[in-house]
Scaffold this motif. Structure first.
Motif, PDB file in Angstrom:
ATOM      1  N   ALA A  76       0.817  -1.210   0.000  1.00  0.00           N
ATOM      2  CA  ALA A  76       0.000   0.000   0.000  1.00  0.00           C
ATOM      3  C   ALA A  76       0.852   1.262   0.000  1.00  0.00           C
ATOM      4  CB  ALA A  76      -0.940  -0.001   1.198  1.00  0.00           C
ATOM      5  N   SER A  77       2.063   1.173   0.525  1.00  0.00           N
ATOM      6  CA  SER A  77       2.903   2.374   0.590  1.00  0.00           C
ATOM      7  C   SER A  77       3.615   2.663  -0.726  1.00  0.00           C
ATOM      8  CB  SER A  77       3.915   2.253   1.717  1.00  0.00           C
ATOM      9  OG  SER A  77       4.817   1.207   1.468  1.00  0.00           O
ATOM     10  N   LEU A  78       3.755   1.678  -1.601  1.00  0.00           N
ATOM     11  CA  LEU A  78       4.449   1.919  -2.870  1.00  0.00           C
ATOM     12  C   LEU A  78       3.725   2.947  -3.746  1.00  0.00           C
ATOM     13  CD1 LEU A  78       5.758  -1.658  -3.693  1.00  0.00           C
ATOM     14  CD2 LEU A  78       7.015   0.289  -2.781  1.00  0.00           C
ATOM     15  N   PRO A  79       2.403   2.823  -3.987  1.00  0.00           N
ATOM     16  CA  PRO A  79       1.740   3.883  -4.764  1.00  0.00           C
ATOM     17  C   PRO A  79       1.776   5.237  -4.051  1.00  0.00           C
ATOM     18  CG  PRO A  79       0.294   1.974  -4.542  1.00  0.00           C
ATOM     19  CD  PRO A  79       1.483   1.735  -3.693  1.00  0.00           C
ATOM     20  N   THR A  80       1.777   5.216  -2.736  1.00  0.00           N
ATOM     21  CA  THR A  80       1.831   6.458  -1.974  1.00  0.00           C
ATOM     22  C   THR A  80       3.178   7.148  -2.166  1.00  0.00           C
ATOM     23  OG1 THR A  80       0.386   5.416  -0.345  1.00  0.00           O
ATOM     24  CG2 THR A  80       1.473   7.443   0.300  1.00  0.00           C
ATOM     25  N   VAL A  94      -2.011  11.754   0.945  1.00  0.00           N
ATOM     26  CA  VAL A  94      -2.885  11.125   1.936  1.00  0.00           C
ATOM     27  C   VAL A  94      -4.023  10.381   1.248  1.00  0.00           C
ATOM     28  CG1 VAL A  94      -4.513  11.599   3.801  1.00  0.00           C
ATOM     29  CG2 VAL A  94      -2.291  12.722   3.787  1.00  0.00           C
ATOM     30  N   ALA A  95      -4.612  10.987   0.216  1.00  0.00           N
ATOM     31  CA  ALA A  95      -5.716  10.333  -0.493  1.00  0.00           C
ATOM     32  C   ALA A  95      -5.251   9.041  -1.162  1.00  0.00           C
ATOM     33  CB  ALA A  95      -6.314  11.294  -1.522  1.00  0.00           C
ATOM     34  N   ILE A  96      -4.123   9.082  -1.831  1.00  0.00           N
ATOM     35  CA  ILE A  96      -3.593   7.878  -2.487  1.00  0.00           C
ATOM     36  C   ILE A  96      -3.251   6.821  -1.442  1.00  0.00           C
ATOM     37  CG2 ILE A  96      -1.684   6.964  -3.876  1.00  0.00           C
ATOM     38  CD1 ILE A  96      -3.656   8.547  -5.516  1.00  0.00           C
ATOM     39  N   GLY A  97      -2.687   7.237  -0.314  1.00  0.00           N
ATOM     40  CA  GLY A  97      -2.355   6.283   0.746  1.00  0.00           C
ATOM     41  C   GLY A  97      -3.575   5.593   1.309  1.00  0.00           C
ATOM     42  N   ILE A  98      -4.632   6.346   1.556  1.00  0.00           N
ATOM     43  CA  ILE A  98      -5.863   5.759   2.103  1.00  0.00           C
ATOM     44  C   ILE A  98      -6.521   4.841   1.077  1.00  0.00           C
ATOM     45  CG2 ILE A  98      -8.212   6.310   2.851  1.00  0.00           C
ATOM     46  CD1 ILE A  98      -7.021   8.819   4.180  1.00  0.00           C
ATOM     47  N   ILE A  99      -6.583   5.296  -0.166  1.00  0.00           N
ATOM     48  CA  ILE A  99      -7.208   4.476  -1.212  1.00  0.00           C
ATOM     49  C   ILE A  99      -6.417   3.201  -1.453  1.00  0.00           C
ATOM     50  CG2 ILE A  99      -7.727   4.415  -3.684  1.00  0.00           C
ATOM     51  CD1 ILE A  99      -8.443   7.432  -3.418  1.00  0.00           C
ATOM     52  N   SER A 100      -5.086   3.307  -1.527  1.00  0.00           N
ATOM     53  CA  SER A 100      -4.287   2.094  -1.779  1.00  0.00           C
ATOM     54  C   SER A 100      -4.353   1.136  -0.592  1.00  0.00           C
ATOM     55  CB  SER A 100      -2.839   2.456  -2.103  1.00  0.00           C
ATOM     56  OG  SER A 100      -2.222   3.100  -1.017  1.00  0.00           O
ATOM     57  N   ALA A 101      -4.372   1.657   0.634  1.00  0.00           N
ATOM     58  CA  ALA A 101      -4.501   0.778   1.803  1.00  0.00           C
ATOM     59  C   ALA A 101      -5.856   0.078   1.793  1.00  0.00           C
ATOM     60  CB  ALA A 101      -4.318   1.573   3.086  1.00  0.00           C
ATOM     61  N   ALA A 102      -6.901   0.799   1.441  1.00  0.00           N
ATOM     62  CA  ALA A 102      -8.237   0.192   1.387  1.00  0.00           C
ATOM     63  C   ALA A 102      -8.317  -0.862   0.287  1.00  0.00           C
ATOM     64  CB  ALA A 102      -9.294   1.277   1.167  1.00  0.00           C
ATOM     65  N   LEU A 103      -7.765  -0.562  -0.868  1.00  0.00           N
ATOM     66  CA  LEU A 103      -7.811  -1.528  -1.968  1.00  0.00           C
ATOM     67  C   LEU A 103      -7.003  -2.791  -1.665  1.00  0.00           C
ATOM     68  CD1 LEU A 103      -7.615   0.777  -5.117  1.00  0.00           C
ATOM     69  CD2 LEU A 103      -9.581  -0.531  -4.283  1.00  0.00           C
ATOM     70  N   PHE A 104      -5.810  -2.612  -1.094  1.00  0.00           N
ATOM     71  CA  PHE A 104      -5.000  -3.783  -0.764  1.00  0.00           C
ATOM     72  C   PHE A 104      -5.622  -4.598   0.362  1.00  0.00           C
ATOM     73  CE2 PHE A 104      -1.589  -1.678  -3.160  1.00  0.00           C
ATOM     74  CZ  PHE A 104      -1.157  -2.754  -3.906  1.00  0.00           C
TER      75      PHE A 104
END
Length: 108
Positions: A76-80, A94-104
């Motif tokens: 999740a941290s790689l796209p962030t 922050v938005a990319i981090g939250i979205i990528s964490a939710a998707l993963f």
């Protein structure tokens, strides 16, 4: 009944201490100027705090052994990190981090 008064005074006192600890630096910095060396040193504080928070979530503690890696948070941290290098905008990061964490979390 004295317990309620104690609790209320404790809440008030902790709120006051918290408020003062946030206001006093601003008041002091309006009266004094900092040297360029101190300003340069303080510029590293936000990135240091963010790195400490990131590493805390990236590694899993195993007492008596080397720490393990939390691969879900790593993925999740790689796209962030990529979005941080490209945009340098905190809202986007922050938005990319939250979205990528939710998707993963949803996928894995």
């Amino acid at each position: 009944m004295p317990t309620i008064n104690f609790i209320l005074w404790t809440i008030f006192a902790t709120g006051l201490v918290t408020w003062l600890s946030r206001i006093i630096p601003f008041v002091l910095l309006k009266r004094f100027t900092l040297s360029p060396t101190v300003i340069e040193f303080l510029s590293f504080v936000p990135i240091t705090i963010m790195a400490a928070l990131w590493f805390q979530q990236l590694f899993i503690q195993h007492p008596g052994e080397l720490p393990g890696i939390n691969y879900l948070n790593l993925c999740a941290s790689l796209p962030t990190i990529i979005s941080a290098m490209i945009s340098k905008n905190l809202l986007v990061i922050v938005a990319i981090g939250i979205i990528s964490a939710a998707l993963f979390n949803l996928v894995l």
